[in-house]
Design an enzyme around this catalytic site. Structure first.
Site, PDB file in Angstrom:
ATOM      1  N   CYS A   1      33.729  17.540  14.359  1.00 35.82           N
ATOM      2  CA  CYS A   1      33.025  16.693  12.990  1.00 35.82           C
ATOM      3  C   CYS A   1      31.660  16.983  13.503  1.00 35.82           C
ATOM      4  O   CYS A   1      31.259  17.686  14.030  1.00 35.82           O
ATOM      5  CB  CYS A   1      33.653  14.978  13.578  1.00 35.82           C
TER       6      CYS A   1
ATOM      7  N   ASP B   1      33.541   9.625   7.314  1.00 34.10           N
ATOM      8  CA  ASP B   1      32.685   9.485   8.533  1.00 34.10           C
ATOM      9  C   ASP B   1      32.716   7.991   8.683  1.00 34.10           C
ATOM     10  O   ASP B   1      32.124   7.213   7.954  1.00 34.10           O
ATOM     11  CB  ASP B   1      31.333   9.987   8.275  1.00 34.10           C
TER      12      ASP B   1
ATOM     13  N   ARG C   1      35.216  10.784  15.032  1.00 32.03           N
ATOM     14  CA  ARG C   1      36.625  11.529  14.402  1.00 32.03           C
ATOM     15  C   ARG C   1      37.298  12.572  15.327  1.00 32.03           C
ATOM     16  O   ARG C   1      38.272  12.580  15.537  1.00 32.03           O
ATOM     17  CB  ARG C   1      36.312  12.169  13.074  1.00 32.03           C
TER      18      ARG C   1
HETATM   19  P1  4NP Z   1      31.669  11.789  13.906  1.00 33.85           P
HETATM   20  O1  4NP Z   1      30.477  10.413  13.402  1.00 33.85           O
HETATM   21  O2  4NP Z   1      31.010  12.819  13.222  1.00 33.85           O
HETATM   22  O3  4NP Z   1      32.974  11.447  13.385  1.00 33.85           O
HETATM   23  O4  4NP Z   1      31.493  11.580  15.292  1.00 33.85           O
HETATM   24  C1  4NP Z   1      29.427  10.458  13.442  1.00 33.85           C
HETATM   25  C2  4NP Z   1      28.741  10.132  14.769  1.00 33.85           C
HETATM   26  C3  4NP Z   1      27.350  10.110  14.880  1.00 33.85           C
HETATM   27  C4  4NP Z   1      26.598  10.318  13.640  1.00 33.85           C
HETATM   28  C5  4NP Z   1      26.920  10.596  12.398  1.00 33.85           C
HETATM   29  C6  4NP Z   1      28.526  10.928  12.309  1.00 33.85           C
HETATM   30  N1  4NP Z   1      25.103  10.503  13.625  1.00 33.85           N
HETATM   31  O5  4NP Z   1      24.360  10.642  12.640  1.00 33.85           O
HETATM   32  O6  4NP Z   1      24.811  10.163  14.769  1.00 33.85           O
END
Ligand code: 4NP
Length: 146
Positions: free
Chosen positions: A3, A117, A9
């Protein structure tokens, strides 16, 4: 399992798929397309949702995806189309490209749906993500162990 941040995720996807594989011999890991959270534990909301379903994901640490992962892994599941594009940009050839698949295509073939997300969402968003990943990982585990 890939991800963006490797804290929400994909750590769930890693924990869920590991829990569904009855046989040894598979190596499951997760990574992010960014290094924003490198070295960090999964998001507390992912830890809590996993724990609610009996899974401990606190052994995981965020790391960025690297080109070496194309050599180490046979299958690369991405959570959304943005992840898909980012990973394809790193692919060196058609063999690398062929390893990359949107994880929800396992339950909605050809529909190219995203795992949303949940970073800016409530705990309900994380539960929703958990349920989608659980369904997809059931299919993946069956295919791997066939
Ligand atoms: P992930 O969620 O991709 O599912 O781990 C996110 C975690 C952090 C960020 C964006 C999505 N961020 O912009 O820091």
């Amino acid at each position: 399992m890939v991800c963006l941040g490797n804290i929400c995720r994909s750590p769930l996807a890693e924990g869920i798929l590991k829990s569904k594989l009855a046989t040894e011999g598979f190596h499951i890991e997760s990574a992010g397309t960014s290094n924003y959270h490198e070295g960090e534990l999964p998001d507390q909301r992912s830890i809590d949702v996993a724990a609610k379903h009996g899974l401990d994901i606190t052994d995981q640490k965020s790391r960025p995806f690297s080109q070496d992962d194309f050599d180490k892994y046979d299958l690369i599941f991405v959570m959304d189309t943005s992840n898909y594009q980012d990973i394809l940009k790193m692919a060196r050839d058609e063999n690398d490209e062929g390893k990359v698949e949107l994880i929800l295509n396992k339950i909605y073939p050809g529909e190219n749906r995203d795992v949303p997300d949940p970073y800016h969402d409530s705990i309900n968003g994380f539960e929703n993500v958990y349920q989608m990943l659980d369904e997809s990982c059931t299919v993946i585990a069956k295919e791997l162990e066939n």
